[in-house]
Write an enzyme that holds these catalytic residues in place. Structure first.
Site, PDB file in Angstrom:
ATOM      1  N   VAL A  59      -9.413  12.170   3.045  1.00  0.00           N
ATOM      2  CA  VAL A  59      -8.932  13.453   2.497  1.00  0.00           C
ATOM      3  C   VAL A  59     -10.144  14.162   1.899  1.00  0.00           C
ATOM      4  O   VAL A  59     -10.904  13.527   1.139  1.00  0.00           O
ATOM      5  CB  VAL A  59      -7.913  13.229   1.356  1.00  0.00           C
ATOM      6  CG1 VAL A  59      -7.250  14.542   0.964  1.00  0.00           C
ATOM      7  CG2 VAL A  59      -6.880  12.171   1.712  1.00  0.00           C
ATOM      8  N   TYR A  70     -14.411  -1.153  -3.350  1.00  0.00           N
ATOM      9  CA  TYR A  70     -13.394  -0.081  -3.325  1.00  0.00           C
ATOM     10  C   TYR A  70     -12.173  -0.560  -2.538  1.00  0.00           C
ATOM     11  O   TYR A  70     -11.024  -0.401  -2.991  1.00  0.00           O
ATOM     12  CB  TYR A  70     -13.961   1.206  -2.709  1.00  0.00           C
ATOM     13  CG  TYR A  70     -12.891   2.275  -2.611  1.00  0.00           C
ATOM     14  CD1 TYR A  70     -12.416   2.911  -3.762  1.00  0.00           C
ATOM     15  CD2 TYR A  70     -12.308   2.621  -1.388  1.00  0.00           C
ATOM     16  CE1 TYR A  70     -11.401   3.864  -3.686  1.00  0.00           C
ATOM     17  CE2 TYR A  70     -11.298   3.568  -1.302  1.00  0.00           C
ATOM     18  CZ  TYR A  70     -10.846   4.195  -2.455  1.00  0.00           C
ATOM     19  OH  TYR A  70      -9.832   5.122  -2.387  1.00  0.00           O
ATOM     20  N   ASN A 100      -2.533   8.368  -9.837  1.00  0.00           N
ATOM     21  CA  ASN A 100      -3.483   8.918  -8.860  1.00  0.00           C
ATOM     22  C   ASN A 100      -4.938   8.737  -9.282  1.00  0.00           C
ATOM     23  O   ASN A 100      -5.822   8.634  -8.430  1.00  0.00           O
ATOM     24  CB  ASN A 100      -3.165  10.405  -8.679  1.00  0.00           C
ATOM     25  CG  ASN A 100      -4.284  11.159  -7.994  1.00  0.00           C
ATOM     26  OD1 ASN A 100      -4.469  11.062  -6.783  1.00  0.00           O
ATOM     27  ND2 ASN A 100      -5.081  11.900  -8.766  1.00  0.00           N
ATOM     28  N   LYS A 123      -8.126  -1.143  -3.703  1.00  0.00           N
ATOM     29  CA  LYS A 123      -6.941  -0.548  -3.081  1.00  0.00           C
ATOM     30  C   LYS A 123      -6.029  -1.637  -2.491  1.00  0.00           C
ATOM     31  O   LYS A 123      -4.817  -1.429  -2.386  1.00  0.00           O
ATOM     32  CB  LYS A 123      -7.352   0.491  -2.034  1.00  0.00           C
ATOM     33  CG  LYS A 123      -7.956   1.749  -2.666  1.00  0.00           C
ATOM     34  CD  LYS A 123      -6.965   2.459  -3.581  1.00  0.00           C
ATOM     35  CE  LYS A 123      -7.516   3.678  -4.282  1.00  0.00           C
ATOM     36  NZ  LYS A 123      -6.536   4.340  -5.154  1.00  0.00           N
ATOM     37  N   THR A 139     -11.876  15.921  -0.720  1.00  0.00           N
ATOM     38  CA  THR A 139     -11.730  16.185  -2.162  1.00  0.00           C
ATOM     39  C   THR A 139     -13.127  15.974  -2.775  1.00  0.00           C
ATOM     40  O   THR A 139     -14.117  15.938  -2.057  1.00  0.00           O
ATOM     41  CB  THR A 139     -10.754  15.176  -2.796  1.00  0.00           C
ATOM     42  OG1 THR A 139     -11.320  13.864  -2.653  1.00  0.00           O
ATOM     43  CG2 THR A 139      -9.384  15.187  -2.138  1.00  0.00           C
ATOM     44  N   GLY A 190      -8.697  17.417  -6.544  1.00  0.00           N
ATOM     45  CA  GLY A 190      -8.254  16.781  -5.298  1.00  0.00           C
ATOM     46  C   GLY A 190      -6.752  16.558  -5.186  1.00  0.00           C
ATOM     47  O   GLY A 190      -5.938  17.470  -5.391  1.00  0.00           O
TER      48      GLY A 190
HETATM   49  P1  NDP Z   1     -11.138  13.352  -6.698  1.00  0.00           P
HETATM   50  O1  NDP Z   1     -12.469  12.827  -7.103  1.00  0.00           O
HETATM   51  O2  NDP Z   1     -11.048  14.734  -6.184  1.00  0.00           O
HETATM   52  O3  NDP Z   1     -10.115  13.190  -7.901  1.00  0.00           O
HETATM   53  C1  NDP Z   1     -10.082  12.014  -8.682  1.00  0.00           C
HETATM   54  C2  NDP Z   1      -9.293  12.288  -9.939  1.00  0.00           C
HETATM   55  O4  NDP Z   1      -9.242  11.083 -10.712  1.00  0.00           O
HETATM   56  C3  NDP Z   1      -9.945  13.345 -10.790  1.00  0.00           C
HETATM   57  O5  NDP Z   1      -8.946  14.200 -11.301  1.00  0.00           O
HETATM   58  C4  NDP Z   1     -10.594  12.564 -11.923  1.00  0.00           C
HETATM   59  O6  NDP Z   1     -10.541  13.322 -13.113  1.00  0.00           O
HETATM   60  C5  NDP Z   1      -9.636  11.384 -12.028  1.00  0.00           C
HETATM   61  N1  NDP Z   1     -10.257  10.221 -12.657  1.00  0.00           N
HETATM   62  C6  NDP Z   1     -11.300   9.489 -12.218  1.00  0.00           C
HETATM   63  N2  NDP Z   1     -11.601   8.532 -13.100  1.00  0.00           N
HETATM   64  C7  NDP Z   1     -10.737   8.680 -14.134  1.00  0.00           C
HETATM   65  C8  NDP Z   1     -10.547   8.018 -15.363  1.00  0.00           C
HETATM   66  N3  NDP Z   1     -11.331   6.994 -15.723  1.00  0.00           N
HETATM   67  N4  NDP Z   1      -9.559   8.421 -16.178  1.00  0.00           N
HETATM   68  C9  NDP Z   1      -8.763   9.467 -15.834  1.00  0.00           C
HETATM   69  N5  NDP Z   1      -8.885  10.138 -14.696  1.00  0.00           N
HETATM   70  C10 NDP Z   1      -9.865   9.748 -13.852  1.00  0.00           C
HETATM   71  O7  NDP Z   1     -10.591  12.305  -5.615  1.00  0.00           O
HETATM   72  P2  NDP Z   1      -9.213  12.202  -4.804  1.00  0.00           P
HETATM   73  O8  NDP Z   1      -8.304  13.290  -5.172  1.00  0.00           O
HETATM   74  O9  NDP Z   1      -9.569  12.028  -3.400  1.00  0.00           O
HETATM   75  O10 NDP Z   1      -8.682  10.809  -5.351  1.00  0.00           O
HETATM   76  C11 NDP Z   1      -7.407  10.634  -5.936  1.00  0.00           C
HETATM   77  C12 NDP Z   1      -6.872   9.261  -5.569  1.00  0.00           C
HETATM   78  O11 NDP Z   1      -6.659   9.211  -4.159  1.00  0.00           O
HETATM   79  C13 NDP Z   1      -7.793   8.096  -5.898  1.00  0.00           C
HETATM   80  O12 NDP Z   1      -7.001   7.031  -6.385  1.00  0.00           O
HETATM   81  C14 NDP Z   1      -8.406   7.737  -4.549  1.00  0.00           C
HETATM   82  O13 NDP Z   1      -8.800   6.400  -4.500  1.00  0.00           O
HETATM   83  C15 NDP Z   1      -7.226   8.016  -3.639  1.00  0.00           C
HETATM   84  N6  NDP Z   1      -7.552   8.227  -2.232  1.00  0.00           N
HETATM   85  C16 NDP Z   1      -8.455   9.186  -1.855  1.00  0.00           C
HETATM   86  C17 NDP Z   1      -8.730   9.371  -0.518  1.00  0.00           C
HETATM   87  C18 NDP Z   1      -9.753  10.357  -0.034  1.00  0.00           C
HETATM   88  O14 NDP Z   1     -10.230  10.239   1.106  1.00  0.00           O
HETATM   89  N7  NDP Z   1     -10.117  11.359  -0.822  1.00  0.00           N
HETATM   90  C19 NDP Z   1      -8.043   8.578   0.512  1.00  0.00           C
HETATM   91  C20 NDP Z   1      -7.152   7.589   0.000  1.00  0.00           C
HETATM   92  C21 NDP Z   1      -6.891   7.443  -1.321  1.00  0.00           C
HETATM   93  P3  NDP Z   1     -11.690  13.410 -14.227  1.00  0.00           P
HETATM   94  O15 NDP Z   1     -12.995  13.141 -13.567  1.00  0.00           O
HETATM   95  O16 NDP Z   1     -11.539  14.791 -14.765  1.00  0.00           O
HETATM   96  O17 NDP Z   1     -11.277  12.359 -15.218  1.00  0.00           O
HETATM   97  C1  8X3 Z   2     -10.318   6.693   0.609  1.00  0.00           C
HETATM   98  C2  8X3 Z   2     -10.365   6.619   2.067  1.00  0.00           C
HETATM   99  O1  8X3 Z   2     -11.593   5.513   3.991  1.00  0.00           O
HETATM  100  O2  8X3 Z   2     -12.878   6.918   2.483  1.00  0.00           O
HETATM  101  O3  8X3 Z   2      -9.479   5.717   0.097  1.00  0.00           O
HETATM  102  O4  8X3 Z   2     -12.131   4.738   1.794  1.00  0.00           O
HETATM  103  S1  8X3 Z   2     -11.810   5.910   2.593  1.00  0.00           S
END
Ligand code: NDP
Ligand code: 8X3
Length: 256
Positions: free
Chosen positions: A189, A156, A90, A160, A191, A16
């Protein structure tokens, strides 16, 4: 400010936003420190980053919830990787979408341990070196969910909202140093986020993105790199971004 040769540490780089961020910094010629739990996925991202222009890539397995593992991983970095210039906090996740009084307590623990405590552990390990070296930038992944709580997502959203407080507090604590602190707060987003939230249920995850054009991970990565490339005296406190189909964490426009 150029990122060429700068050491950029991205947590949660296996998927993601983290993976897209790694590639975006790679295109700037940065040296990338990439961590996550899934090393196979990390290896694929590392290979793509090198092709995209990264000067070098070093990957390591890390569970940010493990306080000792975080401390040791940062302390034991090879000398040529120790001087981290940019930290992108992240790694994060959501688990479950249900009423608070019916919520799964293991899900709560996982979100708080990862999104709040994990972010704190990594920050605590990396920032002292930045202060010592007199340079650095911490970029934290927040969310629109941290500004406005939505039903069934209290924990959640709280994690945040905590990120916002930590981001603001760290920025205040950095006054008198050149260290910059930024929160990047996206809306939806596409992902693995929803797949993880629904414990692997693809059907439920797909519904989240139905009849809407969500942000892409690259959109968020662009904002992160933009913040990191402002002149050294400019601190971007916060960037909020959503798809044009989303007004805030509660209000969406779906086409059907
Ligand atoms: P993904 O699930 O695609 O990616 C999450 C990443 O976090 C993965 O690489 C995963 O790697 C890693 N991760 C999760 N838990 C752990 C852990 N305990 N230790 C190390 N790495 C960890 O999600 P996103 O890319 O969407 O999320 C990335 C960030 O963006 C998060 O903080 C999320 O809250 C935030 N976000 C996402 C949004 C969305 O709509 N997608 C919107 C707003 C914010 P692995 O499992 O290999 O450890
Ligand atoms: C991720 C965005 O709106 O799905 O932080 O919680 S939402």
């Amino acid at each position: 400010m150029t990122l060429k040769g700068k050491i950029v540490f991205v947590t949660g780089a296996s998927s993601g936003i983290g993976a897209a961020t790694a590639l975006a910094f790679a295109a700037e010629g940065a040296r990338l420190l990439l961590a996550a739990r899934r090393m196979d996925k990390l290896a694929t991202v590392a290979e793509a980053a090198l092709q995209r222009g990264a000067e070098a890539v070093h990957t390591f397995s890390l569970d940010v919830r493990n306080r000792n593992a975080v401390k040791h991983a940062i302390e034991k970095l090879p000398a040529e990787w120790a001087a981290i210039d940019v930290l992108v906090n992240n790694a994060g996740l959501s688990r479950g979408l249900e009423k608070l009084y019916q919520g799964n307590i293991d899900d709560w623990d996982e979100m708080i341990d990862t999104n709040v405590k994990g972010l704190l552990y990594v920050t605590r390990s990396v920032v002292p070196g930045m202060v010592e070296r007199g340079r650095g930038h911490v970029i934290n992944l927040g969310s629109v969910a941290g500004e406005m709580t939505y039903p069934n997502g209290a924990v959640y959203c709280a994690s945040k909202a905590a990120e916002h407080s930590i981001n603001d507090g760290l920025r205040m604590d950095m006054l008198g140093t050149p260290i910059r602190v930024t929160s990047v707060d996206p809306g939806m987003v596409e992902t693995e986020f929803s797949l993880v939230r629904f414990h692997g249920n693809q059907e439920q995850a797909a519904k989240v993105y139905k009849n809407i054009t969500p942000l892409t991970p690259k959109d968020v990565a662009d904002a992160i790199v933009w913040a990191a490339t402002r002149p050294e005296h400019v601190n971007i406190a916060r960037i909020g971004l959503t798809t044009v189909n989303q007004a805030n964490s509660l209000l969406f426009h779906r086409t059907a």
